[in-house]
Design a protein around this motif. Structure first.
Motif, PDB file in Angstrom:
ATOM      1  N   ASP A 150       0.958  -1.118  -0.025  1.00 25.66           N
ATOM      2  CA  ASP A 150      -0.041  -0.074  -0.082  1.00 25.66           C
ATOM      3  C   ASP A 150       1.112   1.226   0.026  1.00 25.66           C
ATOM      4  O   ASP A 150       1.560   1.285   0.814  1.00 25.66           O
ATOM      5  CB  ASP A 150      -0.822  -0.400   1.203  1.00 25.66           C
ATOM      6  N   SER A 199      -0.974   6.520  -2.319  1.00 21.81           N
ATOM      7  CA  SER A 199      -2.348   6.752  -1.745  1.00 21.81           C
ATOM      8  C   SER A 199      -2.566   8.303  -1.387  1.00 21.81           C
ATOM      9  O   SER A 199      -2.934   8.723  -0.261  1.00 21.81           O
ATOM     10  CB  SER A 199      -2.539   6.064  -0.340  1.00 21.81           C
ATOM     11  N   PRO A 200      -2.577   8.975  -2.438  1.00 25.80           N
ATOM     12  CA  PRO A 200      -2.938  10.397  -2.185  1.00 25.80           C
ATOM     13  C   PRO A 200      -4.307  10.600  -2.181  1.00 25.80           C
ATOM     14  O   PRO A 200      -5.219   9.626  -2.153  1.00 25.80           O
ATOM     15  CB  PRO A 200      -2.629  11.130  -3.602  1.00 25.80           C
ATOM     16  N   ASN A 201      -4.935  11.805  -1.961  1.00 21.63           N
ATOM     17  CA  ASN A 201      -6.464  11.999  -1.886  1.00 21.63           C
ATOM     18  C   ASN A 201      -7.100  12.966  -3.081  1.00 21.63           C
ATOM     19  O   ASN A 201      -6.409  13.700  -3.494  1.00 21.63           O
ATOM     20  CB  ASN A 201      -6.515  13.130  -0.701  1.00 21.63           C
ATOM     21  N   HIS A 234       3.138  12.332   0.293  1.00 18.57           N
ATOM     22  CA  HIS A 234       2.924  11.274  -0.806  1.00 18.57           C
ATOM     23  C   HIS A 234       4.151  11.226  -1.748  1.00 18.57           C
ATOM     24  O   HIS A 234       4.333  10.117  -2.327  1.00 18.57           O
ATOM     25  CB  HIS A 234       1.780  11.834  -1.839  1.00 18.57           C
ATOM     26  N   HIS A 257      -4.234   3.194  -2.320  1.00 20.43           N
ATOM     27  CA  HIS A 257      -5.379   3.351  -1.522  1.00 20.43           C
ATOM     28  C   HIS A 257      -5.848   4.881  -1.428  1.00 20.43           C
ATOM     29  O   HIS A 257      -5.687   5.571  -0.399  1.00 20.43           O
ATOM     30  CB  HIS A 257      -4.962   2.914   0.056  1.00 20.43           C
ATOM     31  N   GLY A 290      -7.535   8.481  -1.125  1.00 21.61           N
ATOM     32  CA  GLY A 290      -8.940   8.855  -0.623  1.00 21.61           C
ATOM     33  C   GLY A 290      -9.859   9.285  -1.551  1.00 21.61           C
ATOM     34  O   GLY A 290      -9.911  10.605  -1.798  1.00 21.61           O
ATOM     35  N   TYR A 329     -11.892   6.137   8.326  1.00 21.13           N
ATOM     36  CA  TYR A 329     -10.705   5.667   7.970  1.00 21.13           C
ATOM     37  C   TYR A 329     -10.310   4.448   8.716  1.00 21.13           C
ATOM     38  O   TYR A 329      -9.841   3.401   7.853  1.00 21.13           O
ATOM     39  CB  TYR A 329      -9.554   6.857   8.175  1.00 21.13           C
ATOM     40  N   ASP A 357      -9.786   0.539   6.533  1.00 18.46           N
ATOM     41  CA  ASP A 357      -8.663  -0.224   6.806  1.00 18.46           C
ATOM     42  C   ASP A 357      -8.739  -1.605   7.212  1.00 18.46           C
ATOM     43  O   ASP A 357      -8.039  -2.400   6.715  1.00 18.46           O
ATOM     44  CB  ASP A 357      -7.403   0.445   7.339  1.00 18.46           C
ATOM     45  N   TYR A 372       2.551  -0.991   4.647  1.00 20.09           N
ATOM     46  CA  TYR A 372       1.863   0.162   4.371  1.00 20.09           C
ATOM     47  C   TYR A 372       3.110   1.181   4.455  1.00 20.09           C
ATOM     48  O   TYR A 372       3.671   1.061   5.482  1.00 20.09           O
ATOM     49  CB  TYR A 372       0.896   0.444   5.493  1.00 20.09           C
ATOM     50  N   THR A 391       3.422   4.991   4.781  1.00 14.47           N
ATOM     51  CA  THR A 391       2.909   6.385   5.152  1.00 14.47           C
ATOM     52  C   THR A 391       3.751   7.231   5.895  1.00 14.47           C
ATOM     53  O   THR A 391       4.745   6.711   6.564  1.00 14.47           O
ATOM     54  CB  THR A 391       1.441   6.408   5.835  1.00 14.47           C
ATOM     55  N   GLN A 394       1.105   8.200  11.247  1.00 13.90           N
ATOM     56  CA  GLN A 394       0.186   7.156  11.086  1.00 13.90           C
ATOM     57  C   GLN A 394       0.077   5.944  11.690  1.00 13.90           C
ATOM     58  O   GLN A 394      -0.465   4.986  11.754  1.00 13.90           O
ATOM     59  CB  GLN A 394      -0.361   7.016   9.467  1.00 13.90           C
ATOM     60  N   HIS A 404      -2.548   4.458  14.124  1.00 13.16           N
ATOM     61  CA  HIS A 404      -3.579   4.140  13.293  1.00 13.16           C
ATOM     62  C   HIS A 404      -3.397   2.742  12.961  1.00 13.16           C
ATOM     63  O   HIS A 404      -3.962   1.789  13.020  1.00 13.16           O
ATOM     64  CB  HIS A 404      -3.684   5.157  12.335  1.00 13.16           C
ATOM     65  N   PHE A 405      -2.021   2.290  12.487  1.00 16.15           N
ATOM     66  CA  PHE A 405      -2.179   1.143  11.844  1.00 16.15           C
ATOM     67  C   PHE A 405      -1.909   0.148  12.958  1.00 16.15           C
ATOM     68  O   PHE A 405      -2.489  -1.130  12.554  1.00 16.15           O
ATOM     69  CB  PHE A 405      -0.791   1.238  10.767  1.00 16.15           C
TER      70      PHE A 405
HETATM   71  N1  ARG Z   1      -5.005   8.925   1.830  1.00 16.09           N
HETATM   72  C1  ARG Z   1      -3.995   8.606   3.109  1.00 16.09           C
HETATM   73  C2  ARG Z   1      -3.291  10.107   3.273  1.00 16.09           C
HETATM   74  O1  ARG Z   1      -3.010  10.931   2.464  1.00 16.09           O
HETATM   75  C3  ARG Z   1      -2.966   7.537   3.158  1.00 16.09           C
HETATM   76  C4  ARG Z   1      -3.660   6.317   2.892  1.00 16.09           C
HETATM   77  C5  ARG Z   1      -2.524   5.188   3.384  1.00 16.09           C
HETATM   78  N2  ARG Z   1      -3.183   3.806   3.007  1.00 16.09           N
HETATM   79  C6  ARG Z   1      -4.003   3.240   4.007  1.00 16.09           C
HETATM   80  N3  ARG Z   1      -4.346   1.916   3.621  1.00 16.09           N
HETATM   81  N4  ARG Z   1      -4.708   3.782   5.030  1.00 16.09           N
HETATM   82  O2  ARG Z   1      -2.780  10.166   4.531  1.00 16.09           O
END
Ligand code: ARG
Length: 568
Positions: free
Chosen positions: A135, A138-140, A149, A175, A177, A323, A327, A345, A347, A351, A354-355
């Motif tokens: 993973d 993963s931008p938004n 990113h 992934h 957003g 979120y 996940d 993952y 990031t 985070q 979170h993970f």
């Molecule tokens: N879109 C999220 C961000 O910009 C990152 C996602 C990472 N991947 C995941 N499976 N949560 O911070």
């Protein structure tokens, strides 16, 4: 590639080191043999000076201390019993009881020769390929990619290349957003402004985002409409969905352009955005609740995870999913449908909790069985020279595009990219690093451009040799009499081991450090050893070293996602 035995230039090049296509480093083989005799890890170290050979061990000193004996006596006992004649010159005892090991020239030659003939360039292939779901990026949607990113994309791309090179099956998952409450206000703002979506690009979408956000804060009736629009989107209202889809398309186009500019492996096929998991959210919550893993707390459905005070909210009191839930559902998809043996993952480090929490919930529920390894690789921030997060002159967060532009102001795009990628990968990932364009783009020192330059320089020598009718595809080292030649050969023989280490530790800086060392040794070799001006046998041998170094530099840079130019 099995055992090889041939005669090149009068020197037997039997591959003494290779087994089953893998090439364990020579140091490792020596260490194993010493350990088999002494029962302890010899902690073999590269020799500090050429006159001490290639490796040293203090194993005799340690054993002697344990046994209350004289170190030199223990050392000579070991030397007597150890049979390394096939690999080493006679062993020597130095100082208080160090054992010095010097590899035989033909062994070093064979190791380099092996590398030259290995279709995998010395990278050991895994015996049992894993399926790795990776993973990254993963931008938004409706926002441009920013420095975070950029790091995720570059680091994830390197993992992708390294694991693939080892023979694992990598499934990238971008992934993005593409779901959430923000779409309510974005869509309302589009409708309010009567915006022509056909003409909108990602930069325009980002400006729209800012206007919508402002509007949301300033006008309560707009905020209400935005909330109602989220409900309509979730309910699958066609007109709403069409606008949402168009926003995703615009964003994808923008992301693709950036990926092309960065030269990374990600394609549209790797996009697996948050919205993909919508159908799994309610059943996952129901499953967790039915099995007593989740419970209602203050109207929300939550899971308490040992070691964390705040629970994971998998459904808020308004019935919404966030979120975290996404996940957890994504883990089920990746394990059950994609067949993952490993989840990675990439990031930013913030985070991490979170993970950890999401992994814990998935483990409690059995979605993440013990046989599947889940890892979050967190990275540090990109900062300005003052150590604060890197900002534009205007003080706003920096877009990835701006970073690339800044680097391209001082050099060509290909070099700028190498500079940025190398700067990103050559520090320990968890550390913050300073975005210093002048330092990153320098052609001397520990930089991407320096390695590119080293590669281009060897290519030039090989080109000249080819023009003078040297058979470049056949050359190989046959004698390594100079210390700089031996050092280079020894470092070349370590390449496979380094790649293995990066594939398991997920620490690209080790490969960067290795390549920098190789390039530095290459330049000492050039200083000490004429290549094209040497007499034919020596020239043939040295061209072999050059060719092997070129292959390793090109392969190594390739694993970092950096282009290895033939001219510069
Ligand atoms: N879109 C999220 C961000 O910009 C990152 C996602 C990472 N991947 C995941 N499976 N949560 O911070």
């Amino acid at each position: 590639m099995g055992q090889r035995s041939e005669q090149i230039g009068g020197v037997p090049t039997t591959c003494l080191a290779c087994k089953n296509g893998a090439m364990p480093s020579l140091g490792k083989i020596l260490a194993q043999r010493i350990e088999a005799l002494t029962g302890v890890d010899p902690e073999l170290r590269p020799a500090t000076k050429a006159q001490f050979g290639h490796y040293q061990t203090n194993v005799a000193l340690r054993l002697a201390a344990d046994q209350g004996r004289k170190p030199r006596e223990v050392a000579s006992e070991i030397v007597d019993q150890l049979d390394l004649d096939d690999l080493c010159e006679p062993l020597e005892i130095a100082g208080p009881g160090f054992i010095n090991l010097r590899l035989r020239t033909e062994v070093l030659c064979a190791a380099v020769n092996d590398l030259l003939h290995d279709p995998y360039h010395g990278i050991p292939q895994v015996a049992n390929p894993k399926t790795v779901v990776l993973d990254y990026s993963s931008p938004n949607v409706a926002k441009q990619m920013h420095v975070g990113h950029l790091r995720s994309t570059i680091i994830g791309d390197c993992f992708n290349r390294v694991l693939t090179a080892r023979g694992d099956k990598v499934i990238p998952q971008n992934h993005i957003g593409d779901w959430g409450r923000q779409f309510g206000m974005l869509i309302e703002q589009i409708l309010d402004e009567g915006l022509d979506l056909a003409a909108l690009d990602l930069a325009g979408a980002e400006e729209l985002y800012l206007r919508a956000n402002q509007h949301f804060g300033a006008e309560p009736s707009f905020a209400d409409r935005a909330r109602a629009r989220v409900v309509a989107l979730q309910a699958g209202d066609e007109a709403t969905k069409a606008i949402w889809q168009r926003l995703i398309e615009i964003s994808r186009e923008g992301f693709s352009q950036t990926y092309a500019r960065l030269g990374v492996l990600l394609t549209d096929a790797d996009i697996a955005g948050e919205s993909l998991y919508n159908p799994l959210l309610a059943p996952t919550c129901a499953d967790l609740e039915a099995r007593g893993i989740a419970a209602i707390d203050d109207g929300a459905l939550v899971v308490f995870v040992p070691g964390f005070e705040a629970p994971v909210i998998i459904r808020n009191s308004a019935g919404g999913y966030g979120y975290d839930t996404t996940d957890v559902a994504a883990i089920r998809h990746r394990v059950e449908t994609l067949g993952a043996d490993q989840l990675i993952y990439v990031t930013d480090a913030r985070q991490h909790d979170h993970f950890l929490k999401v992994f814990a919930v998935a483990q409690m529920a059995g979605y993440l069985p013990d046989r599947v390894v889940a890892e979050h690789v967190g990275f540090g921030m990109v900062t300005g020279k003052d150590g604060t997060p890197y900002k534009t002159r205007e003080g706003t967060a920096v877009h990835l595009e701006d970073l690339l532009n800044t680097a391209e102001e001082v050099t060509t795009p290909a070099i700028a990219l190498a500079a940025i990628k190398y700067a990103d990968l050559s520090n320990q990932l968890q550390k913050d690093y300073v975005f210093d364009v002048a330092r990153m783009t320098a052609t001397t020192g520990d930089t991407g451009p320096y390695l590119q330059y080293a590669h281009a320089r060897i290519c030039q020598i090989l080109r000249r040799a080819a023009a003078e009718a040297d058979p470049i595809d056949e050359v190989c080292p046959t004698s390594l009499s100079e210390p700089t030649e031996q050092a280079l050969a020894l470092t070349l023989s370590r390449f496979g081991g380094i790649v293995v280490e990066v594939s398991t530790s997920l620490q690209p800086h080790k490969l960067c450090g290795y390549l920098f060392e190789l390039a530095t040794q290459l330049s000492s070799f050039y200083e000490q050893c004429p290549v094209l001006k040497s007499e034919p046998a020596l020239r043939y041998s040295r061209l072999g070293l050059c060719r092997a170094t070129q292959i390793v530099l090109a392969t190594g840079l390739g694993l970092l996602g950096i282009h290895a130019p033939e001219v510069m």
